[in-house]
Write a protein that holds these residues in place. Structure first.
Motif, PDB file in Angstrom:
ATOM      1  N   MET A 116       0.817  -1.211   0.000  1.00 57.29           N
ATOM      2  CA  MET A 116       0.000   0.000   0.000  1.00 57.29           C
ATOM      3  C   MET A 116       0.857   1.271   0.000  1.00 57.29           C
ATOM      4  O   MET A 116       0.455   2.292  -0.544  1.00 57.29           O
ATOM      5  N   GLY A 117       2.057   1.192   0.552  1.00 58.12           N
ATOM      6  CA  GLY A 117       2.947   2.350   0.559  1.00 58.12           C
ATOM      7  C   GLY A 117       3.405   2.757  -0.832  1.00 58.12           C
ATOM      8  O   GLY A 117       3.817   3.895  -1.051  1.00 58.12           O
ATOM      9  N   LYS A 118       3.333   1.836  -1.793  1.00 58.19           N
ATOM     10  CA  LYS A 118       3.731   2.128  -3.173  1.00 58.19           C
ATOM     11  C   LYS A 118       2.577   2.657  -4.026  1.00 58.19           C
ATOM     12  O   LYS A 118       2.793   3.140  -5.127  1.00 58.19           O
ATOM     13  N   VAL A 119       1.343   2.527  -3.517  1.00 54.90           N
ATOM     14  CA  VAL A 119       0.159   2.913  -4.292  1.00 54.90           C
ATOM     15  C   VAL A 119      -0.095   4.407  -4.150  1.00 54.90           C
ATOM     16  O   VAL A 119      -0.223   4.923  -3.045  1.00 54.90           O
ATOM     17  N   LYS A 120      -0.155   5.083  -5.277  1.00 58.34           N
ATOM     18  CA  LYS A 120      -0.501   6.510  -5.284  1.00 58.34           C
ATOM     19  C   LYS A 120      -2.005   6.689  -5.401  1.00 58.34           C
ATOM     20  O   LYS A 120      -2.609   7.449  -4.668  1.00 58.34           O
ATOM     21  N   ASP A 121      -2.615   5.942  -6.345  1.00 60.69           N
ATOM     22  CA  ASP A 121      -4.055   6.066  -6.557  1.00 60.69           C
ATOM     23  C   ASP A 121      -4.550   4.914  -7.425  1.00 60.69           C
ATOM     24  O   ASP A 121      -3.768   4.210  -8.051  1.00 60.69           O
ATOM     25  N   VAL A 122      -5.864   4.750  -7.449  1.00 56.54           N
ATOM     26  CA  VAL A 122      -6.532   3.828  -8.362  1.00 56.54           C
ATOM     27  C   VAL A 122      -7.431   4.687  -9.235  1.00 56.54           C
ATOM     28  O   VAL A 122      -8.211   5.488  -8.718  1.00 56.54           O
ATOM     29  N   ASP A 142       6.632   6.937  -7.556  1.00 53.78           N
ATOM     30  CA  ASP A 142       8.046   6.870  -7.918  1.00 53.78           C
ATOM     31  C   ASP A 142       8.844   6.850  -6.617  1.00 53.78           C
ATOM     32  O   ASP A 142       8.632   7.698  -5.750  1.00 53.78           O
ATOM     33  N   PRO A 143       9.764   5.896  -6.420  1.00 54.39           N
ATOM     34  CA  PRO A 143      10.517   5.823  -5.165  1.00 54.39           C
ATOM     35  C   PRO A 143      11.402   7.055  -4.925  1.00 54.39           C
ATOM     36  O   PRO A 143      11.641   7.429  -3.782  1.00 54.39           O
ATOM     37  N   VAL A 144      11.854   7.689  -6.000  1.00 56.79           N
ATOM     38  CA  VAL A 144      12.714   8.862  -5.862  1.00 56.79           C
ATOM     39  C   VAL A 144      11.876  10.124  -5.643  1.00 56.79           C
ATOM     40  O   VAL A 144      12.169  10.924  -4.762  1.00 56.79           O
ATOM     41  N   GLU A 145      10.857  10.309  -6.462  1.00 58.11           N
ATOM     42  CA  GLU A 145       9.954  11.466  -6.377  1.00 58.11           C
ATOM     43  C   GLU A 145       8.566  10.977  -5.978  1.00 58.11           C
ATOM     44  O   GLU A 145       7.796  10.549  -6.835  1.00 58.11           O
ATOM     45  N   PRO A 146       8.180  11.047  -4.700  1.00 58.71           N
ATOM     46  CA  PRO A 146       6.889  10.511  -4.250  1.00 58.71           C
ATOM     47  C   PRO A 146       5.668  11.165  -4.905  1.00 58.71           C
ATOM     48  O   PRO A 146       4.600  10.577  -4.941  1.00 58.71           O
ATOM     49  N   ASN A 147       5.815  12.383  -5.434  1.00 56.36           N
ATOM     50  CA  ASN A 147       4.690  13.048  -6.081  1.00 56.36           C
ATOM     51  C   ASN A 147       4.534  12.630  -7.541  1.00 56.36           C
ATOM     52  O   ASN A 147       3.554  12.991  -8.184  1.00 56.36           O
ATOM     53  N   GLU A 148       5.498  11.907  -8.060  1.00 61.31           N
ATOM     54  CA  GLU A 148       5.470  11.457  -9.453  1.00 61.31           C
ATOM     55  C   GLU A 148       4.982  10.004  -9.529  1.00 61.31           C
ATOM     56  O   GLU A 148       4.984   9.272  -8.552  1.00 61.31           O
ATOM     57  N   ILE A 149       4.592   9.601 -10.732  1.00 61.08           N
ATOM     58  CA  ILE A 149       4.117   8.236 -10.977  1.00 61.08           C
ATOM     59  C   ILE A 149       5.217   7.457 -11.681  1.00 61.08           C
ATOM     60  O   ILE A 149       5.755   7.905 -12.687  1.00 61.08           O
ATOM     61  N   SER A 150       5.547   6.281 -11.138  1.00 66.45           N
ATOM     62  CA  SER A 150       6.606   5.481 -11.751  1.00 66.45           C
ATOM     63  C   SER A 150       6.057   4.410 -12.684  1.00 66.45           C
ATOM     64  O   SER A 150       6.711   4.022 -13.641  1.00 66.45           O
ATOM     65  N   GLN A 151       4.848   3.919 -12.407  1.00 65.18           N
ATOM     66  CA  GLN A 151       4.312   2.812 -13.189  1.00 65.18           C
ATOM     67  C   GLN A 151       2.791   2.805 -13.125  1.00 65.18           C
ATOM     68  O   GLN A 151       2.198   3.212 -12.128  1.00 65.18           O
ATOM     69  N   VAL A 152       2.180   2.323 -14.197  1.00 61.72           N
ATOM     70  CA  VAL A 152       0.734   2.145 -14.261  1.00 61.72           C
ATOM     71  C   VAL A 152       0.470   0.643 -14.396  1.00 61.72           C
ATOM     72  O   VAL A 152       0.959   0.009 -15.317  1.00 61.72           O
ATOM     73  N   VAL A 153      -0.294   0.083 -13.452  1.00 62.88           N
ATOM     74  CA  VAL A 153      -0.589  -1.350 -13.457  1.00 62.88           C
ATOM     75  C   VAL A 153      -2.069  -1.540 -13.810  1.00 62.88           C
ATOM     76  O   VAL A 153      -2.940  -1.218 -13.007  1.00 62.88           O
TER      77      VAL A 153
END
Length: 187
Positions: A116-122, A142-153
């Motif tokens: 859950m700590g990696k989830v930004k939104d659904v 994104d692990p480096v920039e928490p306000n950015e999105i690293s991946q879409v699943v």
């Protein structure tokens, strides 16, 4: 509490959505696809075997018939084990994470877990696939920039449910995410 609703996929096929409410912070959604159609299986098998019989009459080589039977059986086993998904499950627990499980027609299961700590939104996203289709997806931080999105699943990729089904799941996911944010900010 368990509830089942009937929806359609993007091709007009029937889907069954089961909601399982375990608590305010834990819900499970099971999206079941129709089973393998005996009619389509028979049509494909007959087409391959008739083509093989046509080649056999031209070449008079019995290996063609044996190869057709062998290829048909291997193709069916491969399809059932690697392609045909009967059920897709989404389990969301606010303090733990999101688990996605795909159950294949052969009985094989594939599971993916996202903390859950990696989830930004659904969100519900749209794509053009011969027409506009909608799909539910998880945005990962994104692990480096928490306000950015690293991946879409993307979720429910095999079932391809229509928007009305996705809205049902989306609302429930948003309730859990809101509950998780409330409990994480409370002292």
């Amino acid at each position: 509490m368990e509830e089942e609703q009937s929806f359609s996929d993007i091709y007009g096929g029937r889907l069954a959505l089961q909601h399982r409410y375990y608590s305010r912070s834990c819900r499970e959604f099971c999206l079941s696809c129709p089973r393998l159609s005996l009619r389509s299986l028979t049509a494909v098998t007959c087409t391959v075997w008739l083509a093989a019989y046509g080649l056999f009459t031209l070449c008079e080589n019995s290996m063609i018939l044996s190869a057709a039977i062998f290829i048909t059986l291997l193709g069916l086993l491969g399809y059932l084990h690697f392609v045909k998904i009967d059920q897709e499950t989404l389990l969301i627990i606010d303090s733990l994470g999101i688990q996605m499980t795909s159950s294949y027609a052969s009985g094989k299961e594939s599971t993916t877990f996202i903390e859950m700590g990696k989830v930004k939104d659904v969100i519900i996203n749209e794509a053009i696939y011969m027409k506009v289709i909608y799909y539910l997806c998880i945005l990962l931080k994104d692990p480096v920039e928490p306000n950015e999105i690293s991946q879409v699943v993307p979720l429910f990729q095999s079932a391809k449910p229509r928007l009305d089904c996705l809205i049902e799941v989306y609302r429930s996911c948003q309730e859990i995410l809101a509950h998780q944010k409330d409990t994480s900010t409370s002292p």
